[in-house]
Design an enzyme around this catalytic site. Sequence first.
Site, PDB file in Angstrom:
ATOM      1  N   GLU A  46       0.834  -1.197   0.000  1.00  0.00           N
ATOM      2  CA  GLU A  46       0.000   0.000   0.000  1.00  0.00           C
ATOM      3  C   GLU A  46       0.874   1.255   0.000  1.00  0.00           C
ATOM      4  OE1 GLU A  46      -3.013  -2.955   1.365  1.00  0.00           O
ATOM      5  OE2 GLU A  46      -0.998  -2.490   2.093  1.00  0.00           O
ATOM      6  N   THR A  47       0.361   2.292  -0.638  1.00  0.00           N
ATOM      7  CA  THR A  47       0.931   3.633  -0.570  1.00  0.00           C
ATOM      8  C   THR A  47      -0.166   4.566  -0.075  1.00  0.00           C
ATOM      9  OG1 THR A  47       2.548   3.254  -2.328  1.00  0.00           O
ATOM     10  CG2 THR A  47       1.936   5.536  -1.891  1.00  0.00           C
TER      11      THR A  47
END
Length: 289
Positions: free
Chosen positions: A47-48
């Site tokens: 995830e970012t």
Amino acid sequence: MREVEIFQVDAFTKEPFLGNPAGVVLDADDLTADMRQCIAREMNCSETVFVVHLGEHHYDFRYYTPATEVDLCGHATIAALHLLREWSEVIGDLLVQTNVGRLRMRIEDSGMVWMEQAKPQFRDLEQVEKAQILEALGMSDKDVAPELPFAMASTGLWQVMVPVASRRTLLALEPRIDQLGVVSRQLGAACVHLYARDPVAPQSAAHTRDFAPAVGVAEDPHTGTATGALAALLVHRGIIEPGRHVFEQGWSVKRPGHIWAEINSTDLSSVWVGGEAVTVLRGEMRLTK
């Protein structure tokens, strides 16, 4: 050509290259959804998180896997809170808007950071659903700990909680990832979270693994939202007492770390997930638009 400052932070650890890496953009005010998705795909972390500053101690967080936007992500939140302390010198209580609502968060002087979870929800599984999950995991009934809850739980994202008879069995599993993704999507689950109650450290509540092919992540090294949901489920079923508990994850992918969960009462009115983090990369990404 535009340049965007981006960080990579290892969450749920104090040592670089352990824990769970997350991409973080602290100044995402004018990034479109397409831009965010491209950045997340390029970073290639599970995830970012993209942070928008709304006011004093008030933020908006949005989370992207390399494949899609997700409503909430624990380790990316921990990473973002760590950076707000490290780069913006933010300390104390925060309000953060997410796709699951406005959540309280806290940054301590010590470097420990905490995120509130959404109110827990639980859902039983039918026997046929359990059988489909076990088949996709490559497990049989004898691999399941029958005294522990095998159910769905959510503190923002629905997740399947699977009790495994031993840590040895848990670490040896080789799931059928494509099949597990199909089953997860059918159940509306972001991930399948497995736990064993014979952890490496006696003080830990459980040793865990997490598989999230439904959102494009085969195995997630550390999963804050799932830890909060699991802790709430275990308190709800009377397996552990309310209070502060630590969970182990990441041994299976050689990125060991620890996730804290705090359940303040038996009515589950307050569920928090916390941990530490370390910044391992800072740079600029060039965008063509």
